[in-house]
Every structure is written in structure tokens, then in C-alpha cells.
Write a protein that holds these residues in place. Structure first.
Motif, PDB file in Angstrom:
ATOM      1  N   PRO A 128       0.163  12.025  -8.223  1.00 40.87           N
ATOM      2  CA  PRO A 128      -1.192  11.603  -7.842  1.00 40.87           C
ATOM      3  C   PRO A 128      -2.168  11.757  -9.004  1.00 40.87           C
ATOM      4  O   PRO A 128      -2.134  12.747  -9.732  1.00 40.87           O
ATOM      5  CB  PRO A 128      -1.535  12.545  -6.687  1.00 40.87           C
ATOM      6  CG  PRO A 128      -0.706  13.760  -6.923  1.00 40.87           C
ATOM      7  CD  PRO A 128       0.558  13.297  -7.581  1.00 40.87           C
ATOM      8  N   LEU A 158       1.464   3.168  -3.280  1.00 38.93           N
ATOM      9  CA  LEU A 158       0.458   4.074  -3.842  1.00 38.93           C
ATOM     10  C   LEU A 158       0.797   5.550  -3.602  1.00 38.93           C
ATOM     11  O   LEU A 158       0.308   6.438  -4.311  1.00 38.93           O
ATOM     12  CB  LEU A 158      -0.921   3.771  -3.239  1.00 38.93           C
ATOM     13  CG  LEU A 158      -1.552   2.424  -3.600  1.00 38.93           C
ATOM     14  CD1 LEU A 158      -2.835   2.225  -2.799  1.00 38.93           C
ATOM     15  CD2 LEU A 158      -1.832   2.352  -5.091  1.00 38.93           C
ATOM     16  N   PHE A 159       1.630   5.793  -2.588  1.00 43.06           N
ATOM     17  CA  PHE A 159       1.960   7.169  -2.237  1.00 43.06           C
ATOM     18  C   PHE A 159       3.172   7.692  -3.021  1.00 43.06           C
ATOM     19  O   PHE A 159       3.548   8.859  -2.878  1.00 43.06           O
ATOM     20  CB  PHE A 159       2.254   7.272  -0.734  1.00 43.06           C
ATOM     21  CG  PHE A 159       1.051   7.036   0.127  1.00 43.06           C
ATOM     22  CD1 PHE A 159       0.312   8.109   0.602  1.00 43.06           C
ATOM     23  CD2 PHE A 159       0.635   5.752   0.450  1.00 43.06           C
ATOM     24  CE1 PHE A 159      -0.791   7.904   1.404  1.00 43.06           C
ATOM     25  CE2 PHE A 159      -0.470   5.544   1.252  1.00 43.06           C
ATOM     26  CZ  PHE A 159      -1.193   6.613   1.733  1.00 43.06           C
ATOM     27  N   CYS A 162      -2.695  14.879  -3.129  1.00 44.07           N
ATOM     28  CA  CYS A 162      -4.096  14.472  -3.032  1.00 44.07           C
ATOM     29  C   CYS A 162      -4.759  15.287  -1.921  1.00 44.07           C
ATOM     30  O   CYS A 162      -4.293  15.282  -0.773  1.00 44.07           O
ATOM     31  CB  CYS A 162      -4.215  12.989  -2.712  1.00 44.07           C
ATOM     32  SG  CYS A 162      -3.789  11.912  -4.095  1.00 44.07           S
ATOM     33  N   PHE A 170      -5.251   2.149   2.694  1.00 40.48           N
ATOM     34  CA  PHE A 170      -4.391   2.139   3.876  1.00 40.48           C
ATOM     35  C   PHE A 170      -5.207   1.929   5.148  1.00 40.48           C
ATOM     36  O   PHE A 170      -4.872   1.107   6.022  1.00 40.48           O
ATOM     37  CB  PHE A 170      -3.602   3.447   3.916  1.00 40.48           C
ATOM     38  CG  PHE A 170      -3.186   3.879   5.285  1.00 40.48           C
ATOM     39  CD1 PHE A 170      -2.223   3.167   6.009  1.00 40.48           C
ATOM     40  CD2 PHE A 170      -3.757   4.999   5.883  1.00 40.48           C
ATOM     41  CE1 PHE A 170      -1.841   3.581   7.270  1.00 40.48           C
ATOM     42  CE2 PHE A 170      -3.377   5.410   7.135  1.00 40.48           C
ATOM     43  CZ  PHE A 170      -2.421   4.696   7.843  1.00 40.48           C
ATOM     44  N   ILE A 226      -5.607   7.037  -7.939  1.00 39.49           N
ATOM     45  CA  ILE A 226      -4.625   6.910  -6.856  1.00 39.49           C
ATOM     46  C   ILE A 226      -5.111   7.635  -5.608  1.00 39.49           C
ATOM     47  O   ILE A 226      -4.995   7.122  -4.484  1.00 39.49           O
ATOM     48  CB  ILE A 226      -3.257   7.460  -7.305  1.00 39.49           C
ATOM     49  CG1 ILE A 226      -2.678   6.607  -8.433  1.00 39.49           C
ATOM     50  CG2 ILE A 226      -2.286   7.532  -6.151  1.00 39.49           C
ATOM     51  CD1 ILE A 226      -2.376   5.191  -8.027  1.00 39.49           C
ATOM     52  N   CYS A 227      -5.667   8.823  -5.801  1.00 41.09           N
ATOM     53  CA  CYS A 227      -6.130   9.597  -4.637  1.00 41.09           C
ATOM     54  C   CYS A 227      -7.298   8.903  -3.944  1.00 41.09           C
ATOM     55  O   CYS A 227      -7.449   8.997  -2.720  1.00 41.09           O
ATOM     56  CB  CYS A 227      -6.539  11.007  -5.067  1.00 41.09           C
ATOM     57  SG  CYS A 227      -5.140  12.069  -5.495  1.00 41.09           S
ATOM     58  N   GLU A 230      -7.474  15.626   0.665  1.00 40.80           N
ATOM     59  CA  GLU A 230      -8.328  14.654   1.366  1.00 40.80           C
ATOM     60  C   GLU A 230      -9.786  15.065   1.349  1.00 40.80           C
ATOM     61  O   GLU A 230     -10.656  14.271   1.737  1.00 40.80           O
ATOM     62  CB  GLU A 230      -7.865  14.489   2.825  1.00 40.80           C
ATOM     63  CG  GLU A 230      -6.364  14.281   2.997  1.00 40.80           C
ATOM     64  CD  GLU A 230      -5.818  13.114   2.190  1.00 40.80           C
ATOM     65  OE1 GLU A 230      -6.639  12.297   1.749  1.00 40.80           O
ATOM     66  OE2 GLU A 230      -4.610  13.038   1.975  1.00 40.80           O
ATOM     67  N   VAL A 255       4.094  13.284   2.407  1.00 46.82           N
ATOM     68  CA  VAL A 255       3.809  11.949   1.898  1.00 46.82           C
ATOM     69  C   VAL A 255       4.851  10.959   2.400  1.00 46.82           C
ATOM     70  O   VAL A 255       4.542   9.816   2.783  1.00 46.82           O
ATOM     71  CB  VAL A 255       3.763  11.969   0.362  1.00 46.82           C
ATOM     72  CG1 VAL A 255       3.493  10.573  -0.180  1.00 46.82           C
ATOM     73  CG2 VAL A 255       2.705  12.939  -0.133  1.00 46.82           C
ATOM     74  N   ARG A 287      -5.522   5.727  -1.999  1.00 46.08           N
ATOM     75  CA  ARG A 287      -4.436   5.899  -1.037  1.00 46.08           C
ATOM     76  C   ARG A 287      -4.883   5.709   0.406  1.00 46.08           C
ATOM     77  O   ARG A 287      -4.509   4.756   1.094  1.00 46.08           O
ATOM     78  CB  ARG A 287      -3.811   7.294  -1.202  1.00 46.08           C
ATOM     79  CG  ARG A 287      -2.687   7.365  -2.196  1.00 46.08           C
ATOM     80  CD  ARG A 287      -2.049   8.742  -2.165  1.00 46.08           C
ATOM     81  NE  ARG A 287      -0.961   8.850  -3.123  1.00 46.08           N
ATOM     82  CZ  ARG A 287      -0.238   9.944  -3.295  1.00 46.08           C
ATOM     83  NH1 ARG A 287      -0.509  11.020  -2.584  1.00 46.08           N
ATOM     84  NH2 ARG A 287       0.735   9.961  -4.176  1.00 46.08           N
ATOM     85  N   GLN A 288      -5.696   6.632   0.889  1.00 40.10           N
ATOM     86  CA  GLN A 288      -6.045   6.630   2.309  1.00 40.10           C
ATOM     87  C   GLN A 288      -7.061   5.537   2.652  1.00 40.10           C
ATOM     88  O   GLN A 288      -7.003   4.938   3.742  1.00 40.10           O
ATOM     89  CB  GLN A 288      -6.595   8.011   2.713  1.00 40.10           C
ATOM     90  CG  GLN A 288      -5.654   9.183   2.440  1.00 40.10           C
ATOM     91  CD  GLN A 288      -4.376   9.101   3.251  1.00 40.10           C
ATOM     92  OE1 GLN A 288      -4.276   8.309   4.204  1.00 40.10           O
ATOM     93  NE2 GLN A 288      -3.379   9.909   2.881  1.00 40.10           N
ATOM     94  N   CYS A 290       0.828  -1.211   0.000  1.00 36.40           N
ATOM     95  CA  CYS A 290       0.000   0.000   0.000  1.00 36.40           C
ATOM     96  C   CYS A 290       0.857   1.253   0.000  1.00 36.40           C
ATOM     97  O   CYS A 290       0.462   2.295  -0.536  1.00 36.40           O
ATOM     98  CB  CYS A 290      -0.925  -0.041   1.218  1.00 36.40           C
ATOM     99  SG  CYS A 290      -1.865   1.478   1.467  1.00 36.40           S
TER     100      CYS A 290
END
Length: 878
Positions: free
Chosen positions: A673, A668-669, A766, A685, A677-678, A768, A835, A681-682, A665
Motif C-alpha cells: 500500500p 488496487l488491493f 491501509c 470501490f 493506493i490507500c 481507514e 485484504v 482503494r475504498q 478495482c
């Protein structure tokens, strides 16, 4: 005004550096007749200024006598004006293509720059020769078709007052501002370019050299007032200020000496003490003597100061003219000056014509003998006996040996105007006769009685004169605009003088009215010779030093706008040029340098796999992933051993797989971006880490329930098993999945370009979108870790053979420590380092779980297999 100055210095010779005046009555037996005549079918009148009559006011107590008590100051340089007219007439009469079978004559008078004399000679031109009786044909009357004159606006205006009545064309060869309008009728033609073009040229010249702080000295007349009125407005619009403005004083005869000396001392002090090193000098053709006398002030003192770097900017009306009494004057004062000049070319044969002049042969020339006497300091035989000069004029003297201030062999600007004026009249008359020849044979000579034009018929010439357009023998085009002004330009010259009173006009540029606005003035800087005090370096002429890039101007209170202070630009703004009124922001994709004088392009920043930091993190993630795969393979290979079976084998596999995904994971960072992907990512994770922590929590709860169920009478035995562990993992993970789903539905993350967080970078990141949802996901993961850590602490004292609680305790301690440090570090960093902090936290926490939980088991499986048997575990329990 010039006459008054000459009279002043004649009256007080000690004021001049060197001066004396010649009395006309002594050296000229007939001082009132100064003319040059040549007969012809048509004749052109000429009113030149060869001398200045000096006279003061007189009170008559008895009838005045016929003798005139006048003094005449001869300006020998203007004799070329006469020769230019004569040469042009000669050239036309010898040209069979212009006015064939018709000869042009001329009659040239000297106006003496004296009002009564100007009116007298003008009346003589329209009268029978030698008689001032206009409107009557007493004898043979010359056929006047046009008059050329005069050199100064005052002279031209007085001539126009008479000629305008008769509608006789007048071609003004000097500057006569405003005379071509309807004030003087429609008979005025300016053979010089528009003076407004010269105003524009002065402004362009000042801007070219960045001379924004200048001085101004001008004559006291209407032309100077008009010049000042127009120029001040233009100066204000273009950001040019006047450090001082001095106008010649309007002096009376009684106070002339005192007031003039006072004015000159005051002006000299202002000029030399001012920071304005560029000074505009506006005057008429003879105003050069005023400038010479002004700069003569230090020579009256015992010590002469070192010359300062001052550049004089002269208007086209001014020429370097010296009279007889100024022979020994130094002309170095004009060295390095810049001047506008009437454009002139050299007609073929003019220098030979001038060089062939002989006073003994030119009987009709009433100017040449005075010119010869004064320039060669000789006398003609038997004309003025008893003077004792000791030298007789032979006529063989060479004109080319005369200093340029007294006579020039090459045609000057004023002479060139006269030359063009004569040709303009000739072409207009020729066109008029060609037009008439369609109905009658005029030019053929068959009807010579039709050649004579009555004065009331001269209006017929004006339409042809207004439309005249031709190329002269020098190749220059001559034509008039709708206002009767010449369509032409100016030359920009640099005066270079020498100790022997010679000088050179170096052409360094030009002004052309037909050029585009940004190309009206062209200057060749390399050709300029500056004043000796400048050390051949272009001088500055500003109120204060120029503001450098990175600074802006701040106007000083109570000072002209050209005087200002320089203050640094505010933070974040720049000024990339000198003397900027204000600073400005760089574009969003740029940032200012340290000096705030330039904008650098921002670097696009994101955590790339091509840089060392990104490569290190990517290698770390892949290495840990590989290790996790090895651990998983080892456990699968030894899945039947007691240590693998202990504490729920399926949870162990789930935990290892989730840790593997956690390591992957992190990849991905890394990289730019994008939309997908954005989104991943979170959320990925959060979900994967929740599964890993949920697996640890399920292991811990399983251990606790397993030991509690061994107590007699315990009802917890039915809860021990895979179903409870799997339920805990699924339940806890579903809550995180729900949070992530809500996040993606309500306010999903998206790629963003951050221009402002880091000054020198454009951060690709990215966003959030919802910080609340981000910290909710992170907080829930922390909540699971804390619960798991708490349960593990409670179970840490259970028997070692079956107990993972101690390992889970250490792993969760590492896990919680990493993420507690993550929050402040994450919030305090920007860009790709933010990041990198998150990737490091992911790798560190995952590695902590992997090492704390599985390293002890691997030690037994790989290095101590003898301990990985059921009997060993039971014996240890015993």
C-alpha cells in the motif's frame, strides 16, 4: 598460627596422618647462630625464614640459665631464598657496568619466625658484627645500605619497627599489606605486585568459570581480615556469594587439640557437603600444611570416601612447603588446584649456581649443613659422633633429586623477588654515585674514603630507589610506583602432582595491571588439569542449576541472592542468556520463539502478486474483467436486437462498464500500500459499486413503471424513459461520491505498519482512518442493494419477455449474501487475509451480478438467436 598448628600436632601425633618433630638441641650444636656472611664495600642485609622455633610459655621461679630449651622446625625449601640473594650479589660483583670498583657484601640471618629472634637479628644488622650494640662503632662496622626481608607480613612489620628509626631501606619480598603507607615511615618497598590486583584476579577467575557459589577458608590474622573485608564487598557487587566462611580458630594451649579437631571436622563436612565446588584458601607461605591436615580428616576413619570434585583457589602467598617431619605426606590433595603466583623468570646461570653448592666448601654458609643433613638424611664427619646414621655427607649429593616440596632447582617466586630486590638496590646505589660523580670522582676509586655512607646519610638513597627502573637479566622490567610497590603482575598456575611427591606448576594464564579492564586476566582453559574427582570436566560451583534461556531468576526467600528458582518468562518476553535476572521484550520488528529464548525477525506481510493467493485473486480479477469485456462487446455487436433494446440499453452498458471497473478495482488491493493506493482503494470501490447497484435499481424501477403505465388511465407513462433511469443512477451515485469526498477531506486513509496484530508479521496495510466513514460507505452500498432487492421482488411476477426482475432478484440475493458474510469475516481476519477477504467479496459479488443478469441474455443472443426477434417476444407475451 602455623606455629601453633605444628605445636598442636607435635603434642598429639595421632591427629596427624604422619608426623614427627626434630629437636634442634640434639642435632644442632649451636642452634642460635644461623647466618651467612660475605664482606664488601657495601653490604646488604637479609632476613630469611629458614626455620621455625617452637616454644611454649615458661614460668621462671629462679634466674633462667643461658641454655635455651627450643625446638627448631627446618623448612629446607626456603634455603633457595638465601641462594637467590647470594647469586644476585655474585652477578652484580661480576658485572663491570654496575658499581665498578665497588663490591657488595651481604649478611643473612634466619629470623626463625620468632619475635625475639627477629628483633635480635635486625639489631645485629645495624651493629658491629656479632654484637647487638647499635649506634656505636666499636670495631670494623659493615656499611649497611639496605635490608631485604621478610617473607611474611608479621616478620616484615617487626623489622620495619627497627629499620624505620634509622631510615634504612627495607625491601619486603613477601606480601605485607598496608606496610608501604606512612605507618612505618617512607623506607618500605614492596618487591611484590599489589595485593589488590590479586583480589581483582580472584573475582575475575570466579567470573571466568562462572563460579558464583564459593567457599572461603582463611587464616586468623589482620591480613585475612583485610582480605575478607575487601573481597566481600567486591563479591556482592559482582554477584558472587559465599556458601561458607571458615576462619582458623584462635586457640589457647589448653584447648588446642580438642578445638582444632572439632574445627577441622566441621570445616571438612561443610566443604564436602556444599554445592560450592570452588573454595578460596587464603593464608601465608606455610599455610599449605593446614590445608593438608584439613583434608586428612577422612584418613583417620576406617573408610575413605571417593574424592569429590573440589577446586582449591590459592592466593599467591601460599607455597607447597614441607618440613623434615612431613617427608612421607601425600601431596595429591593439591592436584588440580588453581593458584595465583608471583611472576618469576629464570635468570641465566641460576640452576648451575645452585647445582654447584657444596657444604664442604661453603664455610661461611651457616644454613647449608642443616639443609644438607635434613634433605639427604646424613651427618658430617666428626661433627655429631655416636648418632649411628650410617651415611656420611660427602657433598656430592644431587640437589635435583630432591622432591619439589623440599627444594626446587628453578627459581621460585619469592626467590625471584629477592633477586630483583638486590638488583634494585644495586641500581639505586649506582645511580646515586653517578649523580655524585659530577662533582667528585667517587666511582673511579680515587677517594675511597667517600664510599662509606653514615647511617644518617642513607636518606640520600631513597630518591634513587623510588625512581629505579631497569630490565633484569631475565628481561623483566623492575620499577616501583608512587607507593613503593612493584609494578608487576601475577601468573595463574595449575598444580599437577605425582605420586613420588613431585609436582609441576603449569602456567595457564596471567594478570597484568597495565592491560585493559576486560583483559586483566587471561586464561587458557585447554591447559587446565582438573581434580581427579572432576573427571577432567570443568566443575560447576553454583547454589542451584543455571537457569536456561527462556527462564528468569526468582530469589528464594531467606536465601542468599545466589540461590534462586527458575521460572518461565511471561508471554511475549524472552531471556536469551542463562541466569538472567529478568526477561525483556523483543524489538518491535521481532517476535519471540516458542521457547522464549530468541527473537526472530518479523516478516513484512502484504498481499503480493508474487505469492499464490495474490496471483489467484489477480488472475480471477483479470479473467472476470476479460469476460465482462466480451459480454459488453457481444451486447454492443447485437445492440439492435430486441433483447438488448429491452430494459434500457444505456443502463445495460453502464452496468457492464461499472462491473468491469469493479473487477479491475480489486487489483488496487494487491501489492504494497502507498499513499495514492490507500486513497483510491475504498473510495473507488464504494463509488463504482454504488453505480452498479444504482443501475440495477434504475432497471428495476424502469420495469415496474413500464408495466404500471400500461394500465388504462395511468399517469406514469410520462416517467417512463431514459431520463428517469439516468437520474436515478446519477442521484444515487452522487450521494456515495459525497460521502467519499467528505471521508477524504476529513480523515483520509493512509498507509500504516501494524507491528502487533499478528505476532510473526509486520503488516503493511491501509488505515481507514475513520471507521465511521468506511462503514457509512459500505452501509450506503448495502442500503442501495436492499432497496433494489426489495423492488425486484415486487416486480418478479411481471411478464417474462420484458421482465429482468427475476434476474435482478437472484443477483441481489447473491450480492447481499456475499456482503453480509463479508462483515464478520473481515473483522475476524488480520493482515493480508483481511485484504484477500475484501477482494474475494468484490469479485464474488460482481461475478454474481454479471452471471445472474447477463448469462440468460447471452444464452439467447449467442446460442438461441431465433428467439431474439420481436415476433418471438410478442408471441411469448400472447
Amino acid at each position: 598460627m602455623w606455629v601453633l598448628v605444628v605445636w598442636l600436632f607435635m603434642l598429639q601425633p595421632h591427629i596427624m596422618c604422619e608426623a614427627h618433630v626434630v629437636r634442634c638441641g640434639i642435632r644442632d650444636p649451636q642452634p642460635t647462630v644461623f647466618d651467612y656472611y660475605q664482606s664488601g664495600d657495601h653490604f646488604i642485609g637479609g632476613i630469611a625464614t629458614q626455620s621455625y622455633i617452637l616454644a611454649s610459655s615458661t614460668e621462671f621461679h629462679q634466674p633462667p640459665s643461658q641454655e635455651k630449651n627450643e625446638e627448631r622446625l627446618l623448612v629446607t625449601k626456603n634455603y633457595q631464598h638465601v641462594l637467590a640473594l647470594v647469586f644476585a650479589i655474585k652477578e652484580i660483583n661480576e658485572n663491570p657496568k654496575i658499581l665498578p670498583n665497588i663490591t657488595l657484601g651481604f649478611h643473612i640471618y634466619d629470623s626463625c619466625f620468632y619475635a625475639s629472634r627477629i628483633y635480635q637479628v635486625t639489631l645485629q644488622l645495624i651493629s658491629t658484627r656479632r654484637r647487638s650494640i647499635p649506634n656505636y662503632k666499636c670495631d670494623i662496622q659493615d656499611n649497611l645500605i639496605a635490608v631485604i626481608g621478610g617473607c611474611r607480613s608479621e616478620t616484615s612489620s617487626k623489622i620495619a619497627n627497627v629499620l624505620g628509626i634509622y631510615n634504612i631501606p627495607q625491601l619486603v619480598y613477601g606480601f605485607a599489606s598496608g606496610m608501604t603507607d606512612k605507618t612505618h615511615g617512607f623506607s618500605i618497598y614492596g618487591i611484590v605486585p599489589k595485593e589488590a590486583l590479586q583480589y581483582l584476579g580472584i573475582v575475575q577467575l570466579l567470573l571466568h568459570f562462572n563460579w558464583m557459589w564459593t567457599g572461603f577458608i582463611a587464616d586468623n590474622n589482620e591480613n585475612a581480615e583485610r582480605f575478607v573485608r575487601k573481597m566481600l564487598l567486591v563479591f556482592l557487587q559482582r554477584g558472587i556469594c559465599l556458601a561458607f566462611m571458615q576462619i582458623y580458630p584462635d586457640l589457647g594451649f589448653e584447648s588446642a587439640v580438642v578445638d582444632m579437631v572439632k574445627w577441622m571436622e566441621e570445616t571438612y563436612e561443610k566443604v564436602m557437603n556444599s554445592a560450592a565446588n570452588a573454595v578460596i584458601f587464603y593464608g601465608e607461605s606455610g599455610s599449605m600444611i593446614v590445608l593438608r591436615n584439613l583434608l586428612c580428616v577422612p584418613e583417620m576413619e576406617e573408610t575413605v570416601p571417593k574424592p569429590k570434585c573440589k577446586v582449591w583457589i590459592l592466593t599467591a602467598q601460599i607455597d607447597l612447603i614441607l618440613s623434615d617431619y612431613q617427608r612421607s605426606l601425600d601431596i595429591q590433595f593439591i592436584h588440580g588446584a588453581l593458584s595465583f603466583a608471583i611472576h618469576s623468570s629464570e635468570p641465566q646461570g641460576f640452576e648451575e649456581f645452585v647445582g654447584s653448592r657444596n657444604p664442604l666448601k661453603a664455610k661461611e654458609d651457616g644454613f647449608i649443613k642443616d639443609f644438607w643433613r635434613y634433605n639427604f638424611d646424613c651427618e658430617f664427619l666428626n661433627e655429631v659422633p655416636g648418632e649411628g646414621k650410617g651415611y656420611i655427607c660427602t657433598g656430592a649429593e644431587k640437589l635435583e633429586r630432591l622432591p619439589g616440596a623440599f627444594f626446587e632447582m628453578r627459581m621460585t617466586g619469592y626467590s625471584y623477588n629477592i633477586y630483583n630486590a638486590v638488583h634494585a638496590v644495586a641500581h639505586a646505589v649506582h645511580a646515586m654515585y653517578l649523580f655524585k660523580s659530577k662533582s667528585e670522582s667517587v666511582i673511579s676509586g680515587e677517594k675511597r674514603n667517600h664510599l662509606y655512607l653514615q647511617p644518617w646519610q642513607l636518606w640520600q638513597l631513597h630518591p634513587f630507589l623510588k625512581r629505579v627502573s631497569f630490565n633484569n637479566s631475565a628481561g623483566d622490567k623492575v620499577s616501583f610506583d608512587e607507593n613503593g610497590e612493584l609494578e608487576g603482575g601475577f601468573d595463574v598456575i595449575n598444580w599437577v602432582t605425582f605420586p613420588n611427591q613431585s609436582f609441576v606448576r603449569v602456567k595457564i594464564g596471567k594478570m597484568e595491571f597495565w592491560a585493559p579492564p576486560d583483559q586483566v586476566l587471561t586464561i587458557t582453559d585447554e591447559a587446565i588439569v582438573w581434580h581427579k574427582g572432576c573427571n577432567q570436566v570443568q566443575p560447576l560451583s553454583m547454589c542451584n542449576e543455571k537457569c536456561h534461556p527462556g527462564y528468569r531468576k526468582k530469589i528464594k526467600e531467606g536465601e542468599p541472592f545466589c540461590c534462586y528458582d527458575c521460572i518461565p518468562c511471561p508471554e511475549g518476553k524472552i531471556s536469551d542468556k542463562g541466569d538472567m535476572a529478568d526477561c525483556f521484550q523483543c524489538p518491535e520488528d521481532c517476535y519471540p520463539n516458542a521457547d522464549q529464548s530468541f527473537c526472530f525477525q518479523k516478516v513484512v506481510s502484504f498481499l503480493s502478486c508474487e505469492e499464490s493467493l495474490g496471483v489467484s485473486l489477480a488472475v480471477g480479477a483479470l479473467s472476470f474483467s476479460f469476460i465482462t469485456v466480451l459480454v459488453l462487446g457481444t451486447f454492443v455487436k447485437h445492440h439492435e436486437t430486441p433483447i438488448v433494446k429491452a430494459n434500457n440499453r444505456s443502463l445495460t452498458y453502464t452496468l457492464l462498464i461499472s462491473l468491469l471497473l469493479c473487477f479491475l478495482c480489486a487489483l488496487l488491493f494487491i501489492g504494497p500500500p502507498g499513499d495514492v493506493i490507500c486513497l483510491l482503494r475504498q473510495t473507488s470501490f464504494g463509488i463504482i459499486f454504488s453505480i452498479a447497484v444504482s443501475s440495477l435499481l434504475a432497471k428495476t424501477i424502469t420495469v415496474v413503471l413500464a408495466f404500471m403505465s400500461t394500465k388504462p388511465g395511468s399517469n406514469l407513462r410520462k416517467w417512463v424513459g431514459k431520463r428517469l433511469a439516468n437520474s436515478i443512477v446519477v442521484f444515487c451515485s452522487l450521494i456515495q461520491v459525497g460521502l467519499c469526498t467528505v471521508w477524504l477531506v476529513i480523515s483520509p486513509p493512509f498507509p500504516e505498519t501494524d507491528m502487533h496484530s499478528v505476532t510473526e508479521e509486520i503488516i503493511l496495510e491501509c488505515n481507514e482512518a475513520s471507521p465511521t466513514m468506511f462503514y457509512s460507505v459500505l452501509g450506503y452500498m448495502g442500503f442501495l442493494a436492499i432497496v433494489s432487492f426489495t423492488v425486484a421482488i415486487l416486480a418478479r411476477k411481471l411478464p417474462d419477455s420484458f421482465n429482468e426482475a427475476k434476474c435482478i432478484t437472484f443477483s441481489m440475493l447473491v450480492f447481499c449474501s456475499v456482503w453480509l458474510c463479508f462483515v464478520p469475516t473481515y473483522l475476524s481476519t488480520k493482515g493480508k487475509y483481511m485484504v484477500a477477504v475484501e477482494i474475494f467479496s468484490i469479485l464474488a459479488s460482481s461475478a454474481g451480478l454479471l452471471s445472474c443478469i447477463f448469462v440468460p441474455k447471452l444464452y439467447i443472443i449467442v446460442l438461441r438467436p431465433e428467439l431474439n426477434i420481436k415476433e418471438q417476444l410478442i408471441s411469448r407475451k400472447a
